[in-house]
Design a protein around this motif. Sequence first.
Motif, short mmCIF file in Angstrom:
data_model
loop_
_atom_site.label_atom_id
_atom_site.label_comp_id
_atom_site.label_asym_id
_atom_site.label_seq_id
_atom_site.Cartn_x
_atom_site.Cartn_y
_atom_site.Cartn_z
N PHE A 195 0.86 -1.19 0.00
CA PHE A 195 0.00 0.00 0.00
C PHE A 195 0.90 1.24 0.00
O PHE A 195 1.92 1.26 0.71
CB PHE A 195 -0.87 0.05 1.25
N ILE A 196 0.51 2.26 -0.75
CA ILE A 196 1.27 3.51 -0.75
C ILE A 196 0.56 4.50 0.17
O ILE A 196 -0.65 4.75 0.01
CB ILE A 196 1.34 4.11 -2.18
N PRO A 197 1.30 5.07 1.18
CA PRO A 197 0.66 6.09 2.02
C PRO A 197 0.50 7.39 1.25
O PRO A 197 1.43 7.80 0.54
CB PRO A 197 1.62 6.26 3.20
N VAL A 198 -0.66 8.01 1.38
CA VAL A 198 -0.95 9.22 0.58
C VAL A 198 -1.44 10.34 1.49
O VAL A 198 -2.20 10.10 2.43
CB VAL A 198 -2.05 8.95 -0.47
N SER A 199 -1.03 11.57 1.15
CA SER A 199 -1.46 12.75 1.91
C SER A 199 -2.59 13.48 1.20
O SER A 199 -2.66 13.50 -0.03
CB SER A 199 -0.26 13.70 2.05
N LEU A 200 -3.45 14.09 2.02
CA LEU A 200 -4.49 14.98 1.48
C LEU A 200 -4.19 16.42 1.92
O LEU A 200 -5.11 17.20 2.11
CB LEU A 200 -5.86 14.57 2.00
N GLY A 201 -2.91 16.71 2.14
CA GLY A 201 -2.54 18.08 2.49
C GLY A 201 -2.19 18.23 3.96
O GLY A 201 -2.30 17.28 4.74
N PRO A 202 -1.80 19.46 4.34
CA PRO A 202 -1.24 19.68 5.67
C PRO A 202 -2.27 19.71 6.80
O PRO A 202 -1.92 19.64 7.96
CB PRO A 202 -0.60 21.07 5.54
N ARG A 203 -3.55 19.85 6.48
CA ARG A 203 -4.56 19.90 7.54
C ARG A 203 -5.07 18.51 7.85
O ARG A 203 -5.19 17.68 6.94
CB ARG A 203 -5.73 20.80 7.11
N ILE A 204 -5.39 18.28 9.10
CA ILE A 204 -5.97 16.98 9.47
C ILE A 204 -7.47 17.09 9.27
O ILE A 204 -8.14 17.88 9.92
CB ILE A 204 -5.63 16.60 10.92
N LEU A 205 -7.97 16.30 8.34
CA LEU A 205 -9.40 16.37 8.01
C LEU A 205 -10.18 15.43 8.93
O LEU A 205 -9.65 14.41 9.38
CB LEU A 205 -9.62 15.94 6.56
N ARG A 206 -11.42 15.76 9.17
CA ARG A 206 -12.28 14.82 9.89
C ARG A 206 -12.41 13.57 9.03
O ARG A 206 -12.35 13.66 7.79
CB ARG A 206 -13.68 15.43 10.07
N ALA A 207 -12.65 12.45 9.70
CA ALA A 207 -12.66 11.18 8.97
C ALA A 207 -13.60 11.23 7.75
O ALA A 207 -13.22 10.83 6.65
CB ALA A 207 -13.07 10.06 9.92
N GLU A 208 -14.81 11.74 7.97
CA GLU A 208 -15.78 11.70 6.86
C GLU A 208 -15.40 12.69 5.75
O GLU A 208 -15.61 12.42 4.57
CB GLU A 208 -17.22 11.94 7.35
N THR A 209 -14.78 13.83 6.14
CA THR A 209 -14.34 14.78 5.11
C THR A 209 -13.24 14.13 4.27
O THR A 209 -13.23 14.24 3.04
CB THR A 209 -13.76 16.06 5.77
N ALA A 210 -12.31 13.45 4.95
CA ALA A 210 -11.19 12.81 4.25
C ALA A 210 -11.72 11.79 3.24
O ALA A 210 -11.28 11.75 2.08
CB ALA A 210 -10.26 12.15 5.25
N THR A 211 -12.70 10.98 3.65
CA THR A 211 -13.22 9.95 2.73
C THR A 211 -13.90 10.58 1.51
O THR A 211 -13.65 10.17 0.38
CB THR A 211 -14.25 9.03 3.45
N LEU A 212 -14.71 11.60 1.77
CA LEU A 212 -15.43 12.20 0.64
C LEU A 212 -14.47 12.92 -0.30
O LEU A 212 -14.59 12.82 -1.52
CB LEU A 212 -16.53 13.15 1.13
N ALA A 213 -13.48 13.61 0.28
CA ALA A 213 -12.50 14.32 -0.57
C ALA A 213 -11.69 13.31 -1.36
O ALA A 213 -11.54 13.44 -2.59
CB ALA A 213 -11.59 15.18 0.31
N ALA A 214 -11.19 12.27 -0.70
CA ALA A 214 -10.35 11.28 -1.39
C ALA A 214 -11.15 10.61 -2.51
O ALA A 214 -10.66 10.42 -3.63
CB ALA A 214 -9.86 10.23 -0.39
#
Length: 244
Positions: A195-214
């Motif tokens: 698995f490759i670890p991936v970033s969604l940027g410098p802010r820590i997103l709420r779990a549900e925000t991260a899933t929807l954005a990803a």
Amino acid sequence: MTGPEAHHLRTVLRLSPGDPITFFDGTGARYQARIERILKDRVTATIIGQTRDLPPKVHLHLGQALLKGQKMDLILQKATELGVEAIYPFYSEHGIHKQPRDTQMDRWQRIVIEACKQCDRATPPEIHTPREVTDLITQPPPCDARLIFWEHETRHTLKDVLAPHNKDCRSVLFLLGPEGGFSETEVACAQKEGFIPVSLGPRILRAETATLAATAILQFTLGNLDPVLPDDQEKSPCAPLSNG
Ligand code: SAH
């Protein structure tokens, strides 16, 4: 049609004979039909056409940590709208361990079916039985690319990770962690398994925000948000329905 669907057509939508309707059989077929008769306990319709969803350019499989409260409901609804093909809920070190009750699994099924109706999707996503994240990491469904979204990742963005794969990549599995995040051990184990670890940027997103954005970014990058021309729709002759 009988039961709640017939009731909905009759009393909520207040349809009349001759009105056009579209319905799904839950296995991927979408039927265009015209209402014939509206009876007390059922509605009959004549099927005039049948189509199926085109397969996505790239099959997207979401591994989602179980989340608290109604957040899973939101994720299932939005992942369905955004075209995720399969959802693998999982238990993890810093997340929920309690097994969902059968009623919750039924509720999830109903949520994705409702979302399908709302967004005109004929094939509902498959919802798998929750498993341990380590099982999902070590025995993943076969996919060309495997990603784990991690807020401490400093090297890989989605852009770099997907670019080299783009042409031959036919399927992607991506994992999103719980409110408590993935543990270091889980991330290390995932990396060991490819698995490759991936970033969604410098802010820590709420779990549900991260899933929807990803999900939205992946679907866009993989070409699954391109419009489908009407002529591209697979057309096939009418098929009889089991329950009319
Ligand atoms: N509890 C953690 C945050 C967890 S956020 C903390 O406070 O440090 C929940 C999940 O969203 C994470 O497991 C990860 O999968 C995803 N996520 C949130 N922000 C992210 C980011 N900036 N980059 C990548 N993934 C992120």
